[in-house]
Design an enzyme around this catalytic site. Structure first.
Site, short mmCIF file in Angstrom:
data_model
loop_
_atom_site.label_atom_id
_atom_site.label_comp_id
_atom_site.label_asym_id
_atom_site.label_seq_id
_atom_site.Cartn_x
_atom_site.Cartn_y
_atom_site.Cartn_z
N ILE A 26 3.59 -29.61 1.10
CA ILE A 26 2.22 -29.29 0.71
C ILE A 26 1.23 -30.25 1.35
O ILE A 26 0.15 -29.83 1.80
CB ILE A 26 2.10 -29.33 -0.83
CG1 ILE A 26 2.90 -28.17 -1.45
CG2 ILE A 26 0.65 -29.26 -1.28
CD1 ILE A 26 3.02 -28.26 -2.95
N TYR A 175 10.12 -37.58 -14.83
CA TYR A 175 9.18 -36.98 -13.87
C TYR A 175 7.92 -36.50 -14.58
O TYR A 175 6.79 -36.82 -14.15
CB TYR A 175 9.85 -35.80 -13.16
CG TYR A 175 8.94 -35.03 -12.24
CD1 TYR A 175 8.49 -35.57 -11.05
CD2 TYR A 175 8.51 -33.74 -12.58
CE1 TYR A 175 7.65 -34.87 -10.21
CE2 TYR A 175 7.67 -33.03 -11.74
CZ TYR A 175 7.24 -33.59 -10.56
OH TYR A 175 6.40 -32.88 -9.74
N LYS A 179 3.91 -37.78 -14.15
CA LYS A 179 2.80 -36.89 -13.80
C LYS A 179 1.73 -36.86 -14.90
O LYS A 179 0.55 -36.72 -14.61
CB LYS A 179 3.35 -35.48 -13.53
CG LYS A 179 4.06 -35.35 -12.20
CD LYS A 179 3.11 -35.56 -11.04
CE LYS A 179 3.72 -35.22 -9.71
NZ LYS A 179 2.77 -35.33 -8.58
N THR A 212 9.08 -26.41 -1.56
CA THR A 212 8.89 -27.67 -0.86
C THR A 212 10.19 -28.47 -0.94
O THR A 212 11.20 -28.01 -1.45
CB THR A 212 7.75 -28.47 -1.51
OG1 THR A 212 8.13 -28.86 -2.83
CG2 THR A 212 6.49 -27.63 -1.58
#
Length: 312
Positions: A26, A175, A179, A212
């Site tokens: 990205i 994770y 974030k 991705t």
């Protein structure tokens, strides 16, 4: 067939942008779209050869692209300080900052050079330290700062009593926690900018779901082969079903960072079913990111962990 989507981007001639994680996925597409609009794009990368290869791919699509490949290991606070110090010595304003780089779900707990859990170090602490150290340049450019979160930030919380997941490491929960910390910081940055008159607009983007390399084979992270999830995502993306492509997944961040209509303190992501893919649109801020008190708390904690404060 994969869906083809594009968005209008204002003329960025004379503007300088910095995109973390621009060496693949990205991030490369964000850099290319900003360069296509005329911006000079700083591409700080951990692997110089990979960064130069990414720059060449961008130039194949955007022959006039002005790209500046720099060295940065976002998980290392010393590397962050070195890049920020270099840019500050040069003294050129920054007009766009896209905090995009990230690592996702190493199967086993790994730590950075500074001893912090790798996802926390890369996804949040490195971006916090970089943004705060670059604040004079961002203020000079009245910059738009867009931080890339994830649908994983829609649930869970920062693990305040063990933010580094020393006990009971869980790859996905760690994770999500990293974030959420990044999202809380971005919202607090906007509140402080408004209160202190910094002139910096800070908002959030999320890319939805696309094929991705976050879930692909990464031996250095202890993942020797592609996950079943990324194989399924690739198959769906090829057929244009639900999820996006890396190109379309880049658009929410581009929109959030450049559109005159994109506001600070907001979240932008794909408008499609389940917000998994599609053109960018404003979305409701995820519940874990709404607390101003948590935003202040994560800012103050990050100052201590990263050893960085806003200069008076």
């Amino acid at each position: 067939m994969p869906k083809t989507i594009d968005i209008p981007v204002p003329d960025l001639t004379g503007r300088r942008a910095l995109v973390t994680g621009a060496s693949d996925g990205i991030g490369t597409h964000v850099a290319a779209r900003l360069a296509r609009a005329g911006a000079e794009v700083v591409m700080p990368v951990r692997d110089p050869a990979k960064g130069q290869a990414a720059a060449e791919r961008v130039r194949e699509r955007v022959p006039h692209a002005r790209l500046d490949v720099r060295a940065l290991d976002l998980s290392s606070l010393a590397s962050v300080a070195e890049l920020a110090d270099d840019l500050r010595r040069e003294g050129r304003p920054l007009h766009v900052l896209v905090n995009n780089a990230g690592v996702m779900t190493p199967p086993n707990r790994r730590v950075s050079a500074d001893g912090w859990e790798l996802q926390l170090a890369t996804n949040h602490l490195g971006h916090f330290a970089l943004t705060v150290r670059l604040l004079p340049l961002l203020r000079a450019g009245r910059a738009h700062v867009t931080s890339q979160v994830s649908v994983a930030a829609n649930r869970g919380a920062v693990r305040w009593d063990d933010i580094g997941w020393v006990d009971g490491y869980h790859p996905m929960k760690a994770y999500g926690s990293s974030k959420i910390a990044l999202g809380l910081f971005a919202m607090e940055l906007h509140r402080r900018s408004v209160r202190e008159g910094w002139g910096v607009r800070s908002n959030l983007a999320h890319p939805g779901v696309s094929p991705t390399n976050l879930l692909s084979a990464q031996p250095l992270l202890g993942r020797p082969r592609d996950t079943a999830e990324v194989r399924l995502i690739r198959a769906l993306s090829r057929r244009g079903i639900l999820v996006g492509t890396p190109e379309t997944a880049a658009l929410p961040a581009v929109h959030a960072a450049t559109s005159p209509d994109a506001q600070g303190g907001r979240l932008y992501g794909p408008r499609g079913l389940g917000h998994l893919g599609g053109a960018p649109a404003e979305q409701a801020l995820y519940p874990p990111l709404r607390s101003a008190e948590d935003g202040r708390r994560v800012w103050e904690l990050s100052e201590r962990l990263a050893g960085v404060t806003v200069a008076a």
